[in-house]
Design a protein around this motif. Sequence first.
Motif, PDB file in Angstrom:
ATOM      1  N   LEU A  48      13.019 -10.838   0.796  1.00 25.16           N
ATOM      2  CA  LEU A  48      13.750  -9.959  -0.120  1.00 25.16           C
ATOM      3  C   LEU A  48      13.608  -8.501   0.306  1.00 25.16           C
ATOM      4  O   LEU A  48      14.549  -7.714   0.213  1.00 25.16           O
ATOM      5  N   ARG A  49      12.424  -8.131   0.791  1.00 21.51           N
ATOM      6  CA  ARG A  49      12.229  -6.764   1.276  1.00 21.51           C
ATOM      7  C   ARG A  49      13.067  -6.516   2.529  1.00 21.51           C
ATOM      8  O   ARG A  49      13.543  -5.403   2.761  1.00 21.51           O
ATOM      9  N   GLN A  50      13.242  -7.572   3.346  1.00 24.61           N
ATOM     10  CA  GLN A  50      14.055  -7.425   4.553  1.00 24.61           C
ATOM     11  C   GLN A  50      15.493  -7.063   4.200  1.00 24.61           C
ATOM     12  O   GLN A  50      16.107  -6.224   4.869  1.00 24.61           O
ATOM     13  N   TYR A  51      16.042  -7.708   3.178  1.00 24.54           N
ATOM     14  CA  TYR A  51      17.398  -7.356   2.749  1.00 24.54           C
ATOM     15  C   TYR A  51      17.473  -5.875   2.392  1.00 24.54           C
ATOM     16  O   TYR A  51      18.382  -5.157   2.819  1.00 24.54           O
ATOM     17  N   ARG A  52      16.529  -5.417   1.597  1.00 18.33           N
ATOM     18  CA  ARG A  52      16.563  -4.059   1.080  1.00 18.33           C
ATOM     19  C   ARG A  52      16.322  -3.027   2.191  1.00 18.33           C
ATOM     20  O   ARG A  52      17.096  -2.075   2.354  1.00 18.33           O
ATOM     21  N   ASP A  53      15.244  -3.229   2.968  1.00 22.96           N
ATOM     22  CA  ASP A  53      14.906  -2.258   3.999  1.00 22.96           C
ATOM     23  C   ASP A  53      15.940  -2.255   5.117  1.00 22.96           C
ATOM     24  O   ASP A  53      16.302  -1.188   5.642  1.00 22.96           O
ATOM     25  N   GLY A  54      16.417  -3.433   5.483  1.00 20.07           N
ATOM     26  CA  GLY A  54      17.399  -3.520   6.557  1.00 20.07           C
ATOM     27  C   GLY A  54      18.720  -2.880   6.168  1.00 20.07           C
ATOM     28  O   GLY A  54      19.356  -2.202   6.980  1.00 20.07           O
ATOM     29  N   GLU A  55      19.145  -3.085   4.935  1.00 26.27           N
ATOM     30  CA  GLU A  55      20.405  -2.503   4.488  1.00 26.27           C
ATOM     31  C   GLU A  55      20.320  -0.981   4.484  1.00 26.27           C
ATOM     32  O   GLU A  55      21.279  -0.288   4.868  1.00 26.27           O
ATOM     33  N   ARG A  56      19.176  -0.439   4.083  1.00 26.51           N
ATOM     34  CA  ARG A  56      18.999   1.017   4.097  1.00 26.51           C
ATOM     35  C   ARG A  56      19.067   1.557   5.523  1.00 26.51           C
ATOM     36  O   ARG A  56      19.647   2.615   5.774  1.00 26.51           O
ATOM     37  N   PHE A  57      18.472   0.814   6.471  1.00 28.03           N
ATOM     38  CA  PHE A  57      18.505   1.236   7.872  1.00 28.03           C
ATOM     39  C   PHE A  57      19.945   1.266   8.393  1.00 28.03           C
ATOM     40  O   PHE A  57      20.390   2.266   8.976  1.00 28.03           O
ATOM     41  N   VAL A  58      20.674   0.175   8.181  1.00 34.64           N
ATOM     42  CA  VAL A  58      22.042   0.088   8.685  1.00 34.64           C
ATOM     43  C   VAL A  58      22.919   1.168   8.063  1.00 34.64           C
ATOM     44  O   VAL A  58      23.705   1.840   8.752  1.00 34.64           O
ATOM     45  N   ARG A  59      22.779   1.363   6.765  1.00 34.31           N
ATOM     46  CA  ARG A  59      23.599   2.363   6.087  1.00 34.31           C
ATOM     47  C   ARG A  59      23.303   3.773   6.613  1.00 34.31           C
ATOM     48  O   ARG A  59      24.224   4.565   6.861  1.00 34.31           O
ATOM     49  N   ALA A  60      22.023   4.075   6.796  1.00 36.29           N
ATOM     50  CA  ALA A  60      21.651   5.407   7.271  1.00 36.29           C
ATOM     51  C   ALA A  60      22.188   5.659   8.676  1.00 36.29           C
ATOM     52  O   ALA A  60      22.700   6.748   8.979  1.00 36.29           O
ATOM     53  N   VAL A  61      22.093   4.657   9.545  1.00 35.91           N
ATOM     54  CA  VAL A  61      22.568   4.821  10.921  1.00 35.91           C
ATOM     55  C   VAL A  61      24.086   4.964  10.947  1.00 35.91           C
ATOM     56  O   VAL A  61      24.635   5.834  11.639  1.00 35.91           O
TER      57      VAL A  61
ATOM     58  N   SER B  64      14.978  -8.028   9.489  1.00 33.69           N
ATOM     59  CA  SER B  64      15.426  -6.978   8.568  1.00 33.69           C
ATOM     60  C   SER B  64      16.775  -6.428   9.005  1.00 33.69           C
ATOM     61  O   SER B  64      17.661  -6.180   8.176  1.00 33.69           O
ATOM     62  N   LEU B  65      16.929  -6.235  10.312  1.00 36.99           N
ATOM     63  CA  LEU B  65      18.204  -5.760  10.848  1.00 36.99           C
ATOM     64  C   LEU B  65      19.330  -6.745  10.527  1.00 36.99           C
ATOM     65  O   LEU B  65      20.393  -6.353  10.025  1.00 36.99           O
ATOM     66  N   LEU B  66      19.107  -8.028  10.807  1.00 35.98           N
ATOM     67  CA  LEU B  66      20.155  -9.042  10.620  1.00 35.98           C
ATOM     68  C   LEU B  66      20.530  -9.189   9.152  1.00 35.98           C
ATOM     69  O   LEU B  66      21.721  -9.245   8.799  1.00 35.98           O
ATOM     70  N   GLU B  67      19.535  -9.246   8.284  1.00 32.49           N
ATOM     71  CA  GLU B  67      19.819  -9.427   6.861  1.00 32.49           C
ATOM     72  C   GLU B  67      20.440  -8.159   6.262  1.00 32.49           C
ATOM     73  O   GLU B  67      21.373  -8.229   5.457  1.00 32.49           O
ATOM     74  N   GLY B  68      19.913  -7.002   6.650  1.00 29.35           N
ATOM     75  CA  GLY B  68      20.460  -5.755   6.130  1.00 29.35           C
ATOM     76  C   GLY B  68      21.885  -5.521   6.609  1.00 29.35           C
ATOM     77  O   GLY B  68      22.739  -5.038   5.847  1.00 29.35           O
ATOM     78  N   HIS B  69      22.160  -5.875   7.857  1.00 30.24           N
ATOM     79  CA  HIS B  69      23.509  -5.744   8.399  1.00 30.24           C
ATOM     80  C   HIS B  69      24.473  -6.637   7.625  1.00 30.24           C
ATOM     81  O   HIS B  69      25.595  -6.216   7.287  1.00 30.24           O
ATOM     82  N   ALA B  70      24.049  -7.862   7.313  1.00 31.60           N
ATOM     83  CA  ALA B  70      24.910  -8.774   6.555  1.00 31.60           C
ATOM     84  C   ALA B  70      25.196  -8.234   5.164  1.00 31.60           C
ATOM     85  O   ALA B  70      26.333  -8.315   4.673  1.00 31.60           O
TER      86      ALA B  70
END
Length: 386
Positions: free
Chosen positions: A333-346, A280-286
Motif C-alpha cells: 500500500l505504501r508502494q502505491y502512495r510513494d510511487g505515485e508521488r514520485f511519478v507525478r513529481a517527475v 513502487s515505480l510500477l505501482e505508482g506509475h499504474a
Amino acid sequence: MTSLGGVEMVDWNLAVATATRLVRPGPEVSRDEARDVVTELRRHAKASEEHVRGFTRLTPPGEAGDTPVLVVDRPGWVRANVAGFRELLSPLLGKMRERRASIPGGSVLGTVGGKVTGVEVGMLLSFLSSRVLGQYETFAPASRELPAGPDGGGRLLLVAPNIVHVERELEVDPHDFRLWVCLHEETHRTQFTAVPWLRDHLRGEIQSFLGETEMDPSTLLERLREAVQSLTGSRPEGERGEGAEGGADDADEGTRGSFVELVQTPAQREILGRLTAVMSLLEGHADYVMDGVGPQVVPSVAEIREKFQQRRASGAGRLDQALRKLLGLDAKLRQYRDGERFVRAVCDEVGMDGFNRVWTSPNTLPTKAEIAKPADWIARVHRKTD
C-alpha cells in the motif's frame, strides 16, 4: 504439478486443493449477469490498451504486447499463481531439497514438510484470492488451461467475482469501475511488454534475493512458526518484539513484521531495497496513469478513487490487518502512495517523455532513496542533457 524426481519441498497439488476448498464464495450473480461481466471486462481490457499506450507513449514492439487477457474466478487465480510461484521458487526449493537429503531422515521430513507447507501456502492463497482485482503475471508458465505470452511472457488476469464484490461494496457505477480497474492492470501489461529488459531484470533481482537464502529446512520451519505466532498472538510471554511494551495490544504492534522480513540477510535487505524501489515505480506509475486517463473515459472516476482509497487504508478488521502486516501487504500500500508521488513529481517537472527515461536501462531506475526524493532522480538522469 508433482515432481517425478523426488518429493517436493511444497506439495503444490495440495496447495491448490486447500485454497480451492477454503476460498470464499463470490457474490451472487445469475448466469446471464456473469456472462455479461466477463464480456465487458474483456472489452474494457482491449479498450484500455489504446488509452494507456496513448497516455504513456509506450508501445510494445512486434508481438510482445500480444499477451493473453484471462477473466478468471478465485480458484482460477489460485491455479495461475501456484504455477507462477512454482517456477519462480524452483531454484530456492531445489537448493533446500539438496540440503534436506543430507539430513538423517530427510526424505520423511520432506514428505511431511511438503504437505504441511502445501496446506499453509493454500491457506494464504485462499485469503488473497478474494482480495485481488487484477494482476499482470510477469512470470507465467504456459499451460493448456492458462496460456501465456510468447517466449514465456506474461498474462493479464482479471478476477471477475472480486471486481463485482468491490463495486457493490463501494456502491459505484459498475461499468466505470470495471474500466478503471482495467486501466490499472493494462498499465502493468504495457510496462513489461514495452520495456523488454524489465522482466529479466526483475527476475534476476528476485533470484538473487532467493539465492542469498542460507538456511536449512528446519530453520525455515522455525521462522514460519514465528510468523504464525506473530499473526495469532500466541508468541510465549517474554518473546515479544523489541518494540513491544505493555499489554497484549502493544505486543501485537511489536512483532517482527512480515514473513519476508523474517528471512532477510544483510545482502537480501540490500536487494529488497532495490526491488521495493522498482515495485513502487510500477505501482505508482499504474495509479498515475489510471488517474490521468480516468477523467477522459471514466465519468465517475473522482468518486471511485476517493472510495477506493478509503477502502485500501481501512482494511476489513483486526484479522485482516494482521494478515496484511504478516504478508507485507501494508508495504505494498505504501508502494502505491510513494510511487505515485514520485511519478507525478517527475512528470510535473520534465513531462512524460522526460519521465520515460526511467525505462532506458536498469541504471535509470530510481533507487529507494530517489523514490522519496524525485528531484535527486531528475538531477542524476537528466544532468548530462541539461
